[in-house]
Design a protein around this motif. Structure first.
Motif, short mmCIF file in Angstrom:
data_model
loop_
_atom_site.label_atom_id
_atom_site.label_comp_id
_atom_site.label_asym_id
_atom_site.label_seq_id
_atom_site.Cartn_x
_atom_site.Cartn_y
_atom_site.Cartn_z
N MET A 67 0.73 -1.28 -0.11
CA MET A 67 -0.05 0.06 -0.08
C MET A 67 1.00 1.22 0.02
O MET A 67 1.81 1.39 0.95
N ALA A 68 0.58 2.14 -0.66
CA ALA A 68 1.34 3.44 -0.98
C ALA A 68 0.91 4.35 -0.03
O ALA A 68 -0.18 4.27 0.50
N VAL A 69 1.61 4.94 0.61
CA VAL A 69 1.66 6.18 1.31
C VAL A 69 0.77 7.09 0.84
O VAL A 69 0.69 7.63 -0.51
N ASP A 70 -0.38 7.89 1.43
CA ASP A 70 -1.30 8.72 1.25
C ASP A 70 -0.43 9.91 0.71
O ASP A 70 0.25 10.59 1.51
N GLN A 71 -0.97 10.37 -0.32
CA GLN A 71 -0.15 11.84 -1.14
C GLN A 71 -0.35 12.72 -0.07
O GLN A 71 0.70 13.60 -0.07
N GLU A 72 -1.51 13.19 0.59
CA GLU A 72 -1.63 14.30 1.35
C GLU A 72 -0.70 14.14 2.75
O GLU A 72 -0.01 14.88 3.14
N LYS A 73 -0.58 12.82 3.29
CA LYS A 73 0.37 12.61 4.35
C LYS A 73 1.86 13.04 4.20
O LYS A 73 2.54 13.18 4.63
N LEU A 74 2.11 12.42 3.03
CA LEU A 74 3.41 12.57 2.13
C LEU A 74 3.77 14.05 2.22
O LEU A 74 4.92 14.63 2.48
N LEU A 75 2.72 14.80 1.58
CA LEU A 75 2.91 16.34 1.41
C LEU A 75 3.23 16.95 2.67
O LEU A 75 4.01 17.83 2.91
N THR A 76 2.33 16.52 3.60
CA THR A 76 2.54 16.84 5.09
C THR A 76 3.94 16.72 5.61
O THR A 76 4.37 17.73 6.26
N LEU A 77 4.46 15.52 5.49
CA LEU A 77 5.67 15.17 5.96
C LEU A 77 6.82 16.21 5.18
O LEU A 77 7.69 16.71 5.86
N ILE A 78 6.78 16.28 3.95
CA ILE A 78 7.71 17.08 3.15
C ILE A 78 7.53 18.62 3.69
O ILE A 78 8.63 19.35 3.86
N ASN A 79 6.33 19.35 3.83
CA ASN A 79 6.31 20.63 4.04
C ASN A 79 7.10 20.70 5.65
O ASN A 79 7.59 21.88 5.92
#
Length: 118
Positions: free
Chosen positions: A1-13
């Protein structure tokens, strides 16, 4: 299962913000999966983030690798450009590079040298 894009964007920011605020410090590194000289890592309590320019030129495509506390790869993203996550990864690469190279301190020192009377 791939990581949720919104969660990934939150981590990046969050990583970008913490780096710009100098709350975290990236280091230059090289790993078997990231052999370029433009590879930067940040180790935190529960994992490590590694980012590099895949072809070593400091531009797209970028690779972002997230490792768990045992060093296992839990997510790896190749970003060739386009979209919020890709833009975030490019910005993260820039701030990670500046952190690892201590760019702000060097620039501040140069400014001080030029503003102090000779």
């Amino acid at each position: 299962m791939a990581v949720d894009q919104e969660k990934l964007l939150t981590l990046i920011n969050s990583l970008i913000s913490a780096t710009e605020a100098e709350k975290v410090e990236w280091t230059s590194t090289s790993t078997q999966s990231a052999p370029t000289e433009d590879t930067y890592s940040l180790s935190l309590t529960r994992g490590t983030v590694i980012i590099w320019s895949q072809d070593g030129d400091g531009t797209f495509p970028f690779m972002l690798q997230i490792r768990g506390d045992q060093g296992q790869v839990v997510e790896e993203i190749r970003s060739a450009g386009g979209g919020l996550v890709a833009d975030g990864i490019a910005e993260l690469f820039r701030v990670a590079m500046n952190s690892a190279r201590n760019a702000n301190a060097v620039i501040d020192s140069l400014i001080d040298d030029l503003t102090d009377p000779f």
